[in-house]
Design a protein around this motif. Structure first.
Motif, PDB file in Angstrom:
ATOM      1  N   TYR A 154       0.812  -1.216   0.000  1.00  0.00           N
ATOM      2  CA  TYR A 154       0.000   0.000   0.000  1.00  0.00           C
ATOM      3  C   TYR A 154       0.848   1.271   0.000  1.00  0.00           C
ATOM      4  CZ  TYR A 154      -3.589   3.373   1.263  1.00  0.00           C
ATOM      5  OH  TYR A 154      -4.428   4.458   1.272  1.00  0.00           O
ATOM      6  N   HIS A 155       1.874   1.322   0.841  1.00  0.00           N
ATOM      7  CA  HIS A 155       2.651   2.558   0.947  1.00  0.00           C
ATOM      8  C   HIS A 155       3.320   2.914  -0.377  1.00  0.00           C
ATOM      9  CE1 HIS A 155       1.925   2.944   5.139  1.00  0.00           C
ATOM     10  NE2 HIS A 155       2.522   1.810   5.456  1.00  0.00           N
ATOM     11  N   SER A 156       3.861   1.899  -1.082  1.00  0.00           N
ATOM     12  CA  SER A 156       4.537   2.182  -2.350  1.00  0.00           C
ATOM     13  C   SER A 156       3.564   2.340  -3.506  1.00  0.00           C
ATOM     14  CB  SER A 156       5.547   1.083  -2.673  1.00  0.00           C
ATOM     15  OG  SER A 156       4.897  -0.151  -2.891  1.00  0.00           O
ATOM     16  N   LYS A 157       2.431   1.651  -3.433  1.00  0.00           N
ATOM     17  CA  LYS A 157       1.464   1.704  -4.530  1.00  0.00           C
ATOM     18  C   LYS A 157       0.495   2.878  -4.422  1.00  0.00           C
ATOM     19  CE  LYS A 157       1.391  -3.326  -5.237  1.00  0.00           C
ATOM     20  NZ  LYS A 157       0.575  -4.565  -5.132  1.00  0.00           N
ATOM     21  N   ALA A 158       0.219   3.343  -3.197  1.00  0.00           N
ATOM     22  CA  ALA A 158      -0.807   4.375  -3.014  1.00  0.00           C
ATOM     23  C   ALA A 158      -0.285   5.603  -2.278  1.00  0.00           C
ATOM     24  CB  ALA A 158      -2.003   3.789  -2.264  1.00  0.00           C
ATOM     25  N   ASP A 159       0.310   5.414  -1.106  1.00  0.00           N
ATOM     26  CA  ASP A 159       0.694   6.566  -0.277  1.00  0.00           C
ATOM     27  C   ASP A 159       1.681   7.491  -0.979  1.00  0.00           C
ATOM     28  OD1 ASP A 159      -0.911   6.057   1.849  1.00  0.00           O
ATOM     29  OD2 ASP A 159       0.630   5.162   3.114  1.00  0.00           O
ATOM     30  N   ILE A 160       2.803   6.943  -1.407  1.00  0.00           N
ATOM     31  CA  ILE A 160       3.834   7.793  -2.005  1.00  0.00           C
ATOM     32  C   ILE A 160       3.363   8.399  -3.329  1.00  0.00           C
ATOM     33  CG2 ILE A 160       6.196   7.879  -2.893  1.00  0.00           C
ATOM     34  CD1 ILE A 160       6.943   5.769  -0.814  1.00  0.00           C
ATOM     35  N   PRO A 161       2.750   7.612  -4.258  1.00  0.00           N
ATOM     36  CA  PRO A 161       2.233   8.255  -5.478  1.00  0.00           C
ATOM     37  C   PRO A 161       1.227   9.368  -5.188  1.00  0.00           C
ATOM     38  CG  PRO A 161       2.348   5.889  -5.773  1.00  0.00           C
ATOM     39  CD  PRO A 161       2.641   6.147  -4.327  1.00  0.00           C
ATOM     40  N   ARG A 162       0.400   9.188  -4.143  1.00  0.00           N
ATOM     41  CA  ARG A 162      -0.568  10.235  -3.803  1.00  0.00           C
ATOM     42  C   ARG A 162       0.150  11.504  -3.339  1.00  0.00           C
ATOM     43  NH1 ARG A 162      -3.128   7.694  -0.020  1.00  0.00           N
ATOM     44  NH2 ARG A 162      -4.548   6.658  -1.467  1.00  0.00           N
ATOM     45  N   ILE A 163       1.183  11.337  -2.525  1.00  0.00           N
ATOM     46  CA  ILE A 163       1.949  12.501  -2.075  1.00  0.00           C
ATOM     47  C   ILE A 163       2.595  13.202  -3.265  1.00  0.00           C
ATOM     48  CG2 ILE A 163       3.985  13.211  -0.765  1.00  0.00           C
ATOM     49  CD1 ILE A 163       3.331  10.912   1.196  1.00  0.00           C
ATOM     50  N   LEU A 164       3.159  12.431  -4.181  1.00  0.00           N
ATOM     51  CA  LEU A 164       3.811  13.032  -5.337  1.00  0.00           C
ATOM     52  C   LEU A 164       2.807  13.747  -6.227  1.00  0.00           C
ATOM     53  CD1 LEU A 164       6.354  10.210  -6.281  1.00  0.00           C
ATOM     54  CD2 LEU A 164       6.794  12.344  -5.049  1.00  0.00           C
ATOM     55  N   ALA A 165       1.613  13.179  -6.360  1.00  0.00           N
ATOM     56  CA  ALA A 165       0.587  13.807  -7.198  1.00  0.00           C
ATOM     57  C   ALA A 165       0.138  15.140  -6.623  1.00  0.00           C
ATOM     58  CB  ALA A 165      -0.606  12.870  -7.344  1.00  0.00           C
ATOM     59  N   ARG A 166       0.205  15.272  -5.292  1.00  0.00           N
ATOM     60  CA  ARG A 166      -0.236  16.507  -4.641  1.00  0.00           C
ATOM     61  C   ARG A 166       0.869  17.545  -4.531  1.00  0.00           C
ATOM     62  NH1 ARG A 166      -3.409  13.654   0.456  1.00  0.00           N
ATOM     63  NH2 ARG A 166      -5.270  12.973  -0.703  1.00  0.00           N
ATOM     64  N   THR A 167       2.091  17.160  -4.882  1.00  0.00           N
ATOM     65  CA  THR A 167       3.207  18.085  -4.767  1.00  0.00           C
ATOM     66  C   THR A 167       3.205  19.048  -5.947  1.00  0.00           C
ATOM     67  OG1 THR A 167       4.522  16.419  -3.617  1.00  0.00           O
ATOM     68  CG2 THR A 167       5.712  18.273  -4.604  1.00  0.00           C
ATOM     69  N   PRO A 168       3.205  20.348  -5.729  1.00  0.00           N
ATOM     70  CA  PRO A 168       3.191  21.318  -6.833  1.00  0.00           C
ATOM     71  C   PRO A 168       4.371  21.106  -7.772  1.00  0.00           C
ATOM     72  CG  PRO A 168       2.800  22.413  -4.735  1.00  0.00           C
ATOM     73  CD  PRO A 168       3.209  21.011  -4.411  1.00  0.00           C
ATOM     74  N   ARG A 169       4.084  21.082  -9.062  1.00  0.00           N
ATOM     75  CA  ARG A 169       5.134  20.855 -10.054  1.00  0.00           C
ATOM     76  C   ARG A 169       5.594  22.138 -10.733  1.00  0.00           C
ATOM     77  NH1 ARG A 169       4.971  15.478 -11.549  1.00  0.00           N
ATOM     78  NH2 ARG A 169       4.416  14.279  -9.693  1.00  0.00           N
ATOM     79  N   THR A 170       4.864  23.217 -10.591  1.00  0.00           N
ATOM     80  CA  THR A 170       5.196  24.442 -11.287  1.00  0.00           C
ATOM     81  C   THR A 170       6.572  24.939 -10.867  1.00  0.00           C
ATOM     82  OG1 THR A 170       2.866  25.035 -11.326  1.00  0.00           O
ATOM     83  CG2 THR A 170       4.457  26.781 -11.808  1.00  0.00           C
ATOM     84  N   GLN A 171       7.478  25.000 -11.830  1.00  0.00           N
ATOM     85  CA  GLN A 171       8.844  25.475 -11.608  1.00  0.00           C
ATOM     86  C   GLN A 171       9.582  24.638 -10.551  1.00  0.00           C
ATOM     87  OE1 GLN A 171       8.337  29.630 -10.661  1.00  0.00           O
ATOM     88  NE2 GLN A 171       8.275  30.199 -12.815  1.00  0.00           N
ATOM     89  N   GLY A 172       9.113  23.422 -10.320  1.00  0.00           N
ATOM     90  CA  GLY A 172       9.771  22.536  -9.375  1.00  0.00           C
ATOM     91  C   GLY A 172      10.656  21.530 -10.079  1.00  0.00           C
ATOM     92  N   PRO A 173      11.358  20.693  -9.310  1.00  0.00           N
ATOM     93  CA  PRO A 173      12.221  19.684  -9.932  1.00  0.00           C
ATOM     94  C   PRO A 173      11.408  18.610 -10.636  1.00  0.00           C
ATOM     95  CG  PRO A 173      12.074  19.333  -7.568  1.00  0.00           C
ATOM     96  CD  PRO A 173      11.374  20.627  -7.847  1.00  0.00           C
ATOM     97  N   ARG A 174      12.018  17.966 -11.621  1.00  0.00           N
ATOM     98  CA  ARG A 174      11.369  16.860 -12.324  1.00  0.00           C
ATOM     99  C   ARG A 174      11.573  15.590 -11.495  1.00  0.00           C
ATOM    100  NH1 ARG A 174      12.873  16.011 -18.475  1.00  0.00           N
ATOM    101  NH2 ARG A 174      14.920  15.638 -17.549  1.00  0.00           N
ATOM    102  N   VAL A 175      10.472  14.883 -11.198  1.00  0.00           N
ATOM    103  CA  VAL A 175      10.505  13.760 -10.256  1.00  0.00           C
ATOM    104  C   VAL A 175      10.181  12.454 -10.970  1.00  0.00           C
ATOM    105  CG1 VAL A 175       9.516  12.798  -8.145  1.00  0.00           C
ATOM    106  CG2 VAL A 175       9.818  15.277  -8.362  1.00  0.00           C
ATOM    107  N   SER A 176      10.989  11.434 -10.731  1.00  0.00           N
ATOM    108  CA  SER A 176      10.677  10.073 -11.161  1.00  0.00           C
ATOM    109  C   SER A 176      10.600   9.190  -9.931  1.00  0.00           C
ATOM    110  CB  SER A 176      11.712   9.542 -12.154  1.00  0.00           C
ATOM    111  OG  SER A 176      12.993   9.504 -11.566  1.00  0.00           O
ATOM    112  N   TYR A 177      10.006   8.012 -10.097  1.00  0.00           N
ATOM    113  CA  TYR A 177       9.685   7.151  -8.956  1.00  0.00           C
ATOM    114  C   TYR A 177      10.340   5.800  -9.138  1.00  0.00           C
ATOM    115  CZ  TYR A 177       6.674   5.007  -5.372  1.00  0.00           C
ATOM    116  OH  TYR A 177       6.204   4.354  -4.255  1.00  0.00           O
ATOM    117  N   GLY A 178      11.168   5.394  -8.180  1.00  0.00           N
ATOM    118  CA  GLY A 178      11.884   4.130  -8.272  1.00  0.00           C
ATOM    119  C   GLY A 178      11.130   2.980  -7.642  1.00  0.00           C
ATOM    120  N   ALA A 179      11.707   1.795  -7.757  1.00  0.00           N
ATOM    121  CA  ALA A 179      11.091   0.578  -7.232  1.00  0.00           C
ATOM    122  C   ALA A 179      11.439   0.395  -5.758  1.00  0.00           C
ATOM    123  CB  ALA A 179      11.565  -0.635  -8.028  1.00  0.00           C
TER     124      ALA A 179
END
Length: 238
Positions: A74-99
């Motif tokens: 759950y934490h890797s499949k839902a929690d972390i992706p949800r946090i990343l989706a809510r993080t403002p991307r405007t003029q922010g760093p480009r983020v990728s997600y590892g295994a």
């Protein structure tokens, strides 16, 4: 474009030993890859949070968020992706997600390291999850470990959310004729679950219980391996 940043995200615990272990693991990874910009964050119980860490990273950096979790649940499949989706991307760093760290052959090497004594039958004990796929991963690891070593038996067990418990697995192996049973603690850091596993397994007749994997070379190498994989596949965070 400046060099990339690795943000390693651990579960977090109210037990200060857990955050200390993550700090030691991060330091070991930096030693093994000089120049690595590695920062740590926690999902809960300890600072800093993932949003707080991401907020400190310059916009011209490429960031890989790596879950310091031993199974994909759950934490890797839902929690972390949800946090990343809510993080403002405007003029922010480009983020990728590892295994997640596990499963990985080096983690079995780390378990071998932690089980330093001679052994006959082993109970591979994970935290346990409501995600059946995560629990099935532990069962497959147990089978692979037994095939690799030829021990009397290797059985999976779970500290919560799934069966068998460590105590039940230890008792079952002893009933089935194992002359000696030891427990391999498949947790990243010490804390409530590690203490529970140790107490219940020893009470059930286990001869020894290994400590959590912690800051050992194999786990640091898995971190760096997952970071390299994320950089080659460029899995964009959802």
């Amino acid at each position: 474009m400046r060099s990339g940043v690795l943000v390693a995200v651990a579960h977090g615990s109210a037990d200060p030993r857990a955050s200390a272990t993550i700090a030691e693991l991060a330091a070991l990874a930096r030693e093994r890859k000089p120049g690595l910009d590695l920062r740590t964050a926690f999902l809960g119980h300890a600072p800093p949070s993932l949003p707080q860490v991401l907020g400190t990273i310059e916009a011209d950096r490429e960031v890989t968020v790596l879950p310091l979790l031993l199974t994909a649940a759950y934490h890797s499949k839902a929690d972390i992706p949800r946090i990343l989706a809510r993080t403002p991307r405007t003029q922010g760093p480009r983020v990728s997600y590892g295994a997640t760290l596990g499963p990985h052959p080096l983690l079995l090497d780390a378990l071998d390291r932690r089980l330093a004594e001679a052994r006959t039958a082993v109970v591979l004990t994970a935290a346990g999850s409501s995600d059946p796929e995560a629990n099935a991963t532990i069962a497959r690891m147990a089978a692979q470990w037994q095939a690799r070593t030829g021990w009397f038996a290797v059985r999976p067990a779970y500290a919560s959310a799934a069966e068998p418990s460590p105590a039940a697995a230890v008792a079952g192996l002893l009933r089935n004729g194992a002359p000696r049973v030891v427990v391999a603690t498949y947790l990243l850091a010490p804390g409530l679950f590690a203490d529970r596993i140790r107490h219940t397994a020893l009470s059930a007749g286990a001869a020894a219980v290994s400590p959590a994997l912690g800051a050992c070379a194999e786990v640091a190498d898995v971190m760096l391996d997952r970071f390299a994989q994320a950089g080659s596949t460029r899995r964009t965070a959802a």
